[in-house]
Design a protein around this motif. Sequence first.
Motif, mmCIF file in Angstrom:
data_model
loop_
_atom_site.group_PDB
_atom_site.id
_atom_site.type_symbol
_atom_site.label_atom_id
_atom_site.label_comp_id
_atom_site.label_asym_id
_atom_site.label_seq_id
_atom_site.Cartn_x
_atom_site.Cartn_y
_atom_site.Cartn_z
ATOM 1 N N THR A 100 -2.288 6.487 8.579
ATOM 2 C CA THR A 100 -2.274 5.514 7.754
ATOM 3 C C THR A 100 -1.527 4.321 7.812
ATOM 4 O OG1 THR A 100 -3.452 6.874 6.230
ATOM 5 C CG2 THR A 100 -3.031 5.003 5.207
ATOM 6 N N ILE A 141 1.687 4.951 0.078
ATOM 7 C CA ILE A 141 1.079 6.291 0.745
ATOM 8 C C ILE A 141 1.884 7.531 0.161
ATOM 9 C CG2 ILE A 141 0.361 7.534 2.591
ATOM 10 C CD1 ILE A 141 -1.186 4.888 2.272
ATOM 11 N N THR A 179 0.848 -1.230 -0.001
ATOM 12 C CA THR A 179 -0.090 -0.043 -0.010
ATOM 13 C C THR A 179 0.870 1.068 -0.361
ATOM 14 O OG1 THR A 179 -1.540 -1.236 1.084
ATOM 15 C CG2 THR A 179 -1.846 1.198 1.161
ATOM 16 N N ALA A 204 -2.080 5.856 -2.422
ATOM 17 C CA ALA A 204 -3.249 6.803 -1.653
ATOM 18 C C ALA A 204 -2.637 8.231 -1.230
ATOM 19 C CB ALA A 204 -3.737 6.033 -0.579
#
Length: 324
Positions: free
Chosen positions: A118, A71, A69, A107
Motif C-alpha cells: 500500500t 496505514i 494516507t 486504512a
Amino acid sequence: MKRKIALVCAAAMALSLAACGNTASTTSESTASESTASESTASESSSATSEAAGEEAAASDFDNTQAITVITREEGSGTRGAFIELTGVEEKNDAGEKVDNTTPGAATQNSTNGVMTTVANDETAIGYISLGSLNDTVKAVTVGGVAASADTVKDGTYTLARPFNIVTNGDATDPVAVDFINFCMSADGQAIATEDGYIGADGAAAFEGTQPSGSITVGGSSSVSPLMEKLIEAYEGVNPNASLELLTTDSTVGVSGALDGTYTIGMASRELKDSEVESGAKATVLALDGIAVVVNPANPIEDLTTDQIKSIYTGETTTWDAIQ
C-alpha cells in the motif's frame, strides 16, 4: 645531366608533398579524435546533469499539501500493539484503561506485506512494519534522527523496538516443542535470527538435539512468521523425525491459541498482557525487532519525531506540509 637533375628534383618534391599530406591527415585525425572525445565528455556531463535535474525535479514535484494516507495494522496485531504503545498513540483514560487513539480515517492492512504494498503504491502514505521485512520498495524514515537498524535496536538508541516471543501454556511439555524451542534459542537458531536482520542473543550455546518424533503446530504473529518459517525449515533439517505446521494469524490469536491448545507454540510480536500471563501464558524472547516507520520513496521527508508520528496517527496532523 640536366635531365637527371630534373628527375631528382621531381622526386624530392613528390616526397615532400606526401609528407605534408600525411602530416595534414594525422593532424586532421587527431583534431577529429579530440573533437569526438570532447563531444563524449560533454554528452556524459549533460547526461549526469540531466539525471541530477530529474531527481531534483522528482523531489520538487511532490505535493506536500496532499492529505496523509495513514496505514495501520489490524486490531490484534502485535506490531500495532507495540507501535501504539511506543509512540504514545495508546493512552490511558480517566478510568485507567488503555485506549487506542488511532484515527478512524486510517486504512487497515492485515499483514506486513499489505502495509508495504500500500505504501509503495501511494506517495502520500505512511505505515509501520517489522524492521526485518524492510526492503527498497518503501523508504524508512529516521525517528528522532536515529535510523532503524539491528545495531541501533541493540544499543537502545532506536526507541521503536519490541520482542518477538515464543508463547506456551506454562512450560512446554511436548518433546518436539521442547526440542524445537531449544533449537530456536541455541547458537544455530539465534544466528538465523541475526542473519535475517533481527537481533539474536549473543553467546548462545550450541544445539544438542534429542531427535524426538511427532508433529506440532506453531501459529500467531505475521511479523514473527517469516523468521519462524526459516527456523522450522532448519530444525526439520536436523531432526527429520519431527513435523511442524506453521499457521499465520496475529499475536492475540497466537497467545490465545497457545492457551487453548490450538497451537502447541504461539507467536507474539509484543509483550504479553497481564491478563494473558495470569491465564498461564509463558513468553520466551526469540529475538528483538525494530518497527520501521515507512513512507513512499517519492516522499522527500527523511526524519520524524515520535511526537510527529503520534500526531499523524491520532489524526491531529493531516497533511505533509504541516510537518515542521
